[in-house]
Enzyme design. Sequence first.
Site, PDB file in Angstrom:
ATOM      1  N   HIS A 101       0.818  -1.214   0.000  1.00  0.00           N
ATOM      2  CA  HIS A 101       0.000   0.000   0.000  1.00  0.00           C
ATOM      3  C   HIS A 101       0.853   1.266   0.000  1.00  0.00           C
ATOM      4  O   HIS A 101       0.343   2.362  -0.217  1.00  0.00           O
ATOM      5  CB  HIS A 101      -0.998  -0.004   1.167  1.00  0.00           C
ATOM      6  CG  HIS A 101      -0.411   0.294   2.510  1.00  0.00           C
ATOM      7  ND1 HIS A 101      -0.021  -0.683   3.397  1.00  0.00           N
ATOM      8  CD2 HIS A 101      -0.159   1.481   3.120  1.00  0.00           C
ATOM      9  CE1 HIS A 101       0.432  -0.115   4.508  1.00  0.00           C
ATOM     10  NE2 HIS A 101       0.369   1.193   4.361  1.00  0.00           N
ATOM     11  N   ASP A 152       0.144  -7.675   1.686  1.00  0.00           N
ATOM     12  CA  ASP A 152       0.582  -6.278   1.681  1.00  0.00           C
ATOM     13  C   ASP A 152       2.110  -6.198   1.741  1.00  0.00           C
ATOM     14  O   ASP A 152       2.706  -5.852   2.760  1.00  0.00           O
ATOM     15  CB  ASP A 152      -0.045  -5.557   2.877  1.00  0.00           C
ATOM     16  CG  ASP A 152       0.140  -4.047   2.816  1.00  0.00           C
ATOM     17  OD1 ASP A 152       0.551  -3.549   1.745  1.00  0.00           O
ATOM     18  OD2 ASP A 152      -0.119  -3.371   3.831  1.00  0.00           O
ATOM     19  N   SER A 247       4.203   2.530   8.030  1.00  0.00           N
ATOM     20  CA  SER A 247       3.886   1.462   7.084  1.00  0.00           C
ATOM     21  C   SER A 247       5.098   1.079   6.249  1.00  0.00           C
ATOM     22  O   SER A 247       5.881   1.937   5.829  1.00  0.00           O
ATOM     23  CB  SER A 247       2.758   1.906   6.145  1.00  0.00           C
ATOM     24  OG  SER A 247       1.549   2.050   6.843  1.00  0.00           O
TER      25      SER A 247
END
Length: 540
Positions: A101, A152, A247
């Site tokens: 992402h 992910d 992230s």
Amino acid sequence: MKTSTTLLVLSVAVVSGTGGNTFFGSVASEDYYLRNNVFDCPRRYYPPQPPQTEYAVSGGVRAFDGEYRHMVAIGWVYDGNIRYLCGGSIIHEKFILTAAHCSAPVNGIYPTTVRAGDTDLGSNENDFMAQQRNISRILRHPLHRHIRSYHDLALIELDQALSFHLQVSPACLWHEKYIPQEPLNIAGFGEVNLGEGPSLTLQHGYVMDRPTDECEKMLPSRRIPDGILESQFCASHDTMDTCRGDSGGPIELRRIDLFKQEFSLIVGITSFGTACGSGSIGVYTKISHYIDWIEMQTNQSYEYNQCMSRILHTKYKPHGITFLPTNKPFPYVHLVRNRSAELEYDCMGTLIDDQFVVTSAFCATHEAGSPEFIYVPTNQEFVPIETVIPHPQYDVDTLANDIALLKLGKFLVRDLKPACLPERNYSTDKQTVNFMLNSIGPAINYFFRRFIPESDQCPESFDGICMQNPLPLIPNICQVMNGAPILKGDVDGTPFLYGIMDANNDDCNGKLRGTLIEPHLEWIESVIRRYLRREVLIFD
């Protein structure tokens, strides 16, 4: 989780002046003579603190240069500036491992740059060690969909290979299917407080694996309609968490090889979670599930031996040295004969009480003369020594019972906290050692490094703590100081005095050894009790 031991090693440094605020006064604290015993240090000086409400990576603990050499910041260029909104890990000279992402556009703009070897994005102080690379392409896992939080992970290919050195080096990958039930390191430039924007400095902390069913109850089902998959895991901590901007960064553990070299092994990638704060939880992509895909894309094997050999080939040998901030006082003092501009001999001691210092008998009965002052580097303060008390059975030839107490002519005030005496049977615990040293220069700068003592390094007749220092140090950059403390416990928490260095050590290289405190606890207690009775007959 293992507790740590700290071995303090310092170089001689030039000192001057009398410093600023004093840590010592002529009057004892009101409760000093109301003590029930001399082992009440944790309660007296380190009372329990209320829970911290800080959140985000590590609760605001700064990571310094060299701690996470594989860590990178991923940047989006818009409005004339670079905004670093994701993290990643170096696993190859041209590939960065991150979250899928993190390939999404921000304000219609895709990430275009990666910065490695920089732990402070707001300062150019160490930028000569940093490397900036453009992104050539991003390889998202083929099963990833932006509307879901599954699969992910992605690989960023750089347009130019990274050069590996002391602050830029790849990490290895954790191959095991299970998640280790031990503290796992997290790191990133994400928000320290929710809504305040990314941190300019690299933050780190740790979390623990959490049961899947417990995790699923806390998460929004729209992101994971099929629940947590085998390719994911959850982790959390009461006050630490990954937050917005972290992230793609690593969740990892550290392991050493047969040569005691430390390697970072990436267990997962930061994916998503609940809003960071008290009681939050994070979800991480499990790396072991995707190693085949990673190897195929990078055309490189990530078997442990293969990965470690590549890191060694860079001539970089991980040493785990971490800077110990000097913005708060520590109970480690130097011993001097007068208020001179130099430290006359290489001796140290550790405050264990408002009025007592533990050091080696070698230092207390030094051939150059017994010490007359302790010197506190933090504020350049000299405190007179009133009485020197070597162990009555100290043997100068064999260094048996190489321990002494120094009674000061003043009393410690609570701005400076002493180290505590250990519980009984401390020495039977499995220990990890933090070997502390300081670089030569006009100021005393503290560093520390963990490794494990080896009992077979001690002579048969020596009942102490011994170790072989594995650090390939440049000669004459530091030296061992006799009487320096060996601590059990976090140096930033409640430090327990586990041992003291003895005069057998010449420098920071080779074998190191010290005297254990535990066999001498009764003697220490009897001496302190005897002197306290002279003031107030309070002990039975």
